[in-house]
Design an enzyme around this catalytic site. Structure first.
Site, PDB file in Angstrom:
ATOM      1  N   ARG A  24       0.988  -1.618  -0.078  1.00 16.13           N
ATOM      2  CA  ARG A  24       0.206   0.027  -0.169  1.00 16.13           C
ATOM      3  C   ARG A  24       0.988   1.138   0.278  1.00 16.13           C
ATOM      4  NH1 ARG A  24      -5.160  -0.361   1.618  1.00 16.13           N
ATOM      5  NH2 ARG A  24      -6.619  -2.716   0.386  1.00 16.13           N
ATOM      6  N   ARG A  28      -2.530   6.330  -0.036  1.00 13.15           N
ATOM      7  CA  ARG A  28      -2.788   7.638   0.613  1.00 13.15           C
ATOM      8  C   ARG A  28      -2.096   7.827   1.968  1.00 13.15           C
ATOM      9  NH1 ARG A  28      -8.219   4.722   2.700  1.00 13.15           N
ATOM     10  NH2 ARG A  28      -7.191   2.656   2.948  1.00 13.15           N
ATOM     11  N   ARG A  37      -5.847  12.275  -5.087  1.00 14.18           N
ATOM     12  CA  ARG A  37      -7.039  11.867  -5.494  1.00 14.18           C
ATOM     13  C   ARG A  37      -8.719  12.832  -4.783  1.00 14.18           C
ATOM     14  NH1 ARG A  37     -11.389   9.448  -3.859  1.00 14.18           N
ATOM     15  NH2 ARG A  37     -11.156   7.273  -2.608  1.00 14.18           N
ATOM     16  N   ASP A  73      -5.795  -2.556  -7.915  1.00 12.14           N
ATOM     17  CA  ASP A  73      -6.360  -3.723  -6.643  1.00 12.14           C
ATOM     18  C   ASP A  73      -7.121  -5.038  -7.174  1.00 12.14           C
ATOM     19  OD1 ASP A  73      -8.025  -2.635  -4.110  1.00 12.14           O
ATOM     20  OD2 ASP A  73      -8.611  -4.213  -4.891  1.00 12.14           O
ATOM     21  N   TYR A 146     -14.034 -12.034  -1.091  1.00 12.12           N
ATOM     22  CA  TYR A 146     -14.590 -11.352  -1.679  1.00 12.12           C
ATOM     23  C   TYR A 146     -15.882 -11.096  -2.917  1.00 12.12           C
ATOM     24  CZ  TYR A 146     -11.094  -7.791   0.472  1.00 12.12           C
ATOM     25  OH  TYR A 146     -10.254  -7.899   1.694  1.00 12.12           O
TER      26      TYR A 146
HETATM   27  O1  CP3 Z   1       0.100  -1.285  -3.005  1.00 18.17           O
HETATM   28  C1  CP3 Z   1      -0.405  -0.431  -3.563  1.00 18.17           C
HETATM   29  O2  CP3 Z   1       0.197   0.166  -3.060  1.00 18.17           O
HETATM   30  C2  CP3 Z   1      -0.477  -1.698  -4.482  1.00 18.17           C
HETATM   31  C3  CP3 Z   1      -2.017  -1.047  -4.807  1.00 18.17           C
HETATM   32  C4  CP3 Z   1      -2.861  -1.966  -3.930  1.00 18.17           C
HETATM   33  C5  CP3 Z   1      -4.231  -1.498  -3.926  1.00 18.17           C
HETATM   34  N1  CP3 Z   1      -4.999  -2.562  -3.336  1.00 18.17           N
HETATM   35  C6  CP3 Z   1      -4.911   0.131  -3.865  1.00 18.17           C
HETATM   36  C7  CP3 Z   1      -5.976   0.243  -2.920  1.00 18.17           C
HETATM   37  C8  CP3 Z   1      -2.794  -2.893  -3.552  1.00 18.17           C
HETATM   38  C9  CP3 Z   1      -1.460  -4.304  -4.383  1.00 18.17           C
HETATM   39  C10 CP3 Z   1      -4.437  -3.191  -3.395  1.00 18.17           C
HETATM   40  C11 CP3 Z   1      -4.576  -5.205  -2.607  1.00 18.17           C
HETATM   41  C12 CP3 Z   1      -5.426  -4.975  -2.164  1.00 18.17           C
HETATM   42  N2  CP3 Z   1      -6.856  -4.987  -2.370  1.00 18.17           N
HETATM   43  C13 CP3 Z   1      -5.657  -6.551  -1.161  1.00 18.17           C
HETATM   44  C14 CP3 Z   1      -4.558  -7.484   0.063  1.00 18.17           C
HETATM   45  C15 CP3 Z   1      -3.549  -6.657   0.034  1.00 18.17           C
HETATM   46  C16 CP3 Z   1      -4.309  -6.333   1.746  1.00 18.17           C
HETATM   47  O3  CP3 Z   1      -4.402  -4.966   1.843  1.00 18.17           O
HETATM   48  O4  CP3 Z   1      -4.819  -6.751   2.589  1.00 18.17           O
HETATM   49  C17 CP3 Z   1      -6.964  -6.199  -0.823  1.00 18.17           C
HETATM   50  C18 CP3 Z   1      -7.780  -7.059   0.619  1.00 18.17           C
HETATM   51  C19 CP3 Z   1      -8.123  -5.354  -1.222  1.00 18.17           C
HETATM   52  C20 CP3 Z   1      -8.783  -4.618  -1.357  1.00 18.17           C
HETATM   53  C21 CP3 Z   1      -9.205  -3.502  -0.862  1.00 18.17           C
HETATM   54  N3  CP3 Z   1      -9.188  -2.511  -1.092  1.00 18.17           N
HETATM   55  C22 CP3 Z   1     -10.193  -2.823   0.346  1.00 18.17           C
HETATM   56  C23 CP3 Z   1     -10.656  -3.421   1.609  1.00 18.17           C
HETATM   57  C24 CP3 Z   1     -10.475  -1.190  -0.047  1.00 18.17           C
HETATM   58  C25 CP3 Z   1     -10.704  -0.986   1.151  1.00 18.17           C
HETATM   59  C26 CP3 Z   1      -9.922  -1.068   2.218  1.00 18.17           C
HETATM   60  C27 CP3 Z   1      -8.832   0.473   1.884  1.00 18.17           C
HETATM   61  O5  CP3 Z   1      -8.006  -0.103   2.831  1.00 18.17           O
HETATM   62  O6  CP3 Z   1      -8.809   1.485   1.900  1.00 18.17           O
HETATM   63  C28 CP3 Z   1      -9.723  -1.239  -1.001  1.00 18.17           C
HETATM   64  C29 CP3 Z   1      -9.023   0.429  -1.551  1.00 18.17           C
HETATM   65  C30 CP3 Z   1      -7.895   0.858  -2.221  1.00 18.17           C
HETATM   66  N4  CP3 Z   1      -6.739  -0.139  -2.649  1.00 18.17           N
HETATM   67  C31 CP3 Z   1      -7.094   1.685  -1.756  1.00 18.17           C
HETATM   68  C32 CP3 Z   1      -6.026   1.792  -2.205  1.00 18.17           C
HETATM   69  C33 CP3 Z   1      -5.126   2.329  -2.917  1.00 18.17           C
HETATM   70  C34 CP3 Z   1      -7.352   2.533  -1.343  1.00 18.17           C
HETATM   71  C35 CP3 Z   1      -9.071   4.233  -2.695  1.00 18.17           C
HETATM   72  C36 CP3 Z   1      -8.710   5.431  -1.552  1.00 18.17           C
HETATM   73  O7  CP3 Z   1      -9.698   5.330  -0.792  1.00 18.17           O
HETATM   74  O8  CP3 Z   1      -7.906   5.775  -2.235  1.00 18.17           O
END
Ligand code: CP3
Length: 342
Positions: A24, A28, A37, A73, A146
């Site tokens: 991540r 953010r 954003r 994602d 999911y």
């Molecule tokens: O790691 C990185 O910086 C690369 C991008 C990336 C994102 N998601 C961007 C993202 C990666 C590799 C993921 C993987 C991901 N997505 C996982 C596996 C890893 C983990 O963190 O457990 C999972 C379970 C998801 C599903 C997901 N995406 C959820 C449950 C959520 C909402 C909760 C949250 O943390 O915001 C997301 C949103 C998400 N994915 C954001 C980002 C940058 C936030 C979006 C925003 O509000 O700007």
């Protein structure tokens, strides 16, 4: 030996310090991401290659990490299979989670061309930067959580777990479908220049080890094998696997990413000796102070590296939204400046 510390260590060379990147990192925690954003939604940023490439490389420029991870994602895969996803303020939500066997055949029609924007993003990243890029997707178990539950609001994924027990044959069918699609997606990412691949299995810990081993681990091995046939190193992140880490052999992955619950020294004892480790700093540590961060690095992580070469620094889960940028920047600089790694 190549030019990059990250890929050298993945390929088994001994570095003068451990390489570092963060799960991540592209989101953010970066002030420049937050600024962008305000003008675009998360979806827009993922889907427009120009923006996605910019966000992917932001942590390379703003933090100085040793690798980038493509901005996307894991939930884009079910979308490319035909499911409708909404990004709400409470996180992602599938409009209609899969409920039974009829749904599967009605809804799911995998189409990897729906992910063409990711390949375009990779082309742009490769044009701009020589820093290694990690491609990824979700592991079948985590992605299914999911698809069957629809949301991450219920942390134990009760409907998904019930589905696994009630419809075991359909579960196998779905796992096979996701495995084939993930392989196709991973190979496309490789064609477009990724240097390593990470499989995210954030919910590996929600099923008993026996079920994990019988149904879900064979799928991981299949994806790993396809990726490594192309000579791309394969990293696996099975969060919450606990004692199941003893199942992690070289057949599963080159490196395994360890969650923050499991001490690295313990993981080192139970994971096969030829598999490298990644991780596992608690994301909450980055909410504390610089002094506390240095204390923990000296107490746990520097001694670990002195005994163990095959290690990539990362967090034990994704960086938290509340992480102060100056703390994550401080840690990254500290790792690169520290003179006493050896
Ligand atoms: O790691 C990185 O910086 C690369 C991008 C990336 C994102 N998601 C961007 C993202 C990666 C590799 C993921 C993987 C991901 N997505 C996982 C596996 C890893 C983990 O963190 O457990 C999972 C379970 C998801 C599903 C997901 N995406 C959820 C449950 C959520 C909402 C909760 C949250 O943390 O915001 C997301 C949103 C998400 N994915 C954001 C980002 C940058 C936030 C979006 C925003 O509000 O700007």
């Amino acid at each position: 030996m190549g030019m990059s510390l990250f890929t050298n260590v993945l390929n088994g060379y001994r570095g003068t310090r451990p390489p570092v990147w963060y799960m991540r990192q592209a989101g953010r925690v970066l002030p420049n991401y937050r600024k962008l954003r305000e003008r675009y939604t998360f979806e827009e940023m993922m889907n427009q290659p120009q923006l996605a490439a910019e966000v992917t490389l932001m942590p390379v420029y703003d933090l100085g990490v040793d690798a980038s991870i493509v901005f996307s994602d894991i939930l884009t895969v079910p979308v490319a299979m035909g499911m409708e996803l909404m990004w709400t303020d409470h996180g992602p939500q599938f409009k209609r989670p899969l409920m039974n066997e009829t749904d599967i055949h009605k809804v799911l029609h995998p189409d990897s061309s729906k992910l063409n924007h990711v390949y375009k993003t990779l082309d742009l990243i490769k044009k701009e930067s020589s820093v290694p890029t990690i491609g990824f997707c979700g592991a079948p178990l985590t992605t299914l959580c999911y698809m069957l539950q629809g949301t991450s609001a219920k942390h134990e994924f009760p409907d998904a777990k019930s589905f696994f027990y009630t419809y075991t044959e359909s579960t196998r069918y779905l796992v096979d479908m996701l495995t084939d699609f993930s392989i196709e997606y991973a190979l496309k990412q490789i064609e477009h220049g990724i240097d390593a691949f990470q499989l995210f299995d954030t919910h590996a810990g929600i099923v008993p080890q026996s079920l994990f081993e019988a149904i879900f681990l064979p799928a991981v091995k299949k994806i790993a094998s396809a990726v490594r046939q192309q000579h791309i190193p394969f990293i696996y992140f099975p969060k919450g696997l606990g004692t199941g880490l003893s199942l992690i052999t070289p057949e599963v992955c080159d490196f395994v990413s360890i969650d923050w619950q499991t001490p690295l020294s313990m993981a080192r004892k139970i994971v096969h000796a030829d598999v490298g480790l990644q991780g596992n700093i608690d994301p909450y540590l980055l909410l504390s102070s610089k002094e506390k961060i240095v204390d923990v690095m000296h107490a746990e992580y520097v001694p670990f590296f002195q005994e163990n070469d095959k290690w990539i620094i990362n967090l034990g889960h994704g960086a938290l939204a509340a992480t102060p940028f100056e703390n994550i920047k401080f840690l990254t600089d500290w790792i690169k400046d520290e003179q006493n790694w050896r």
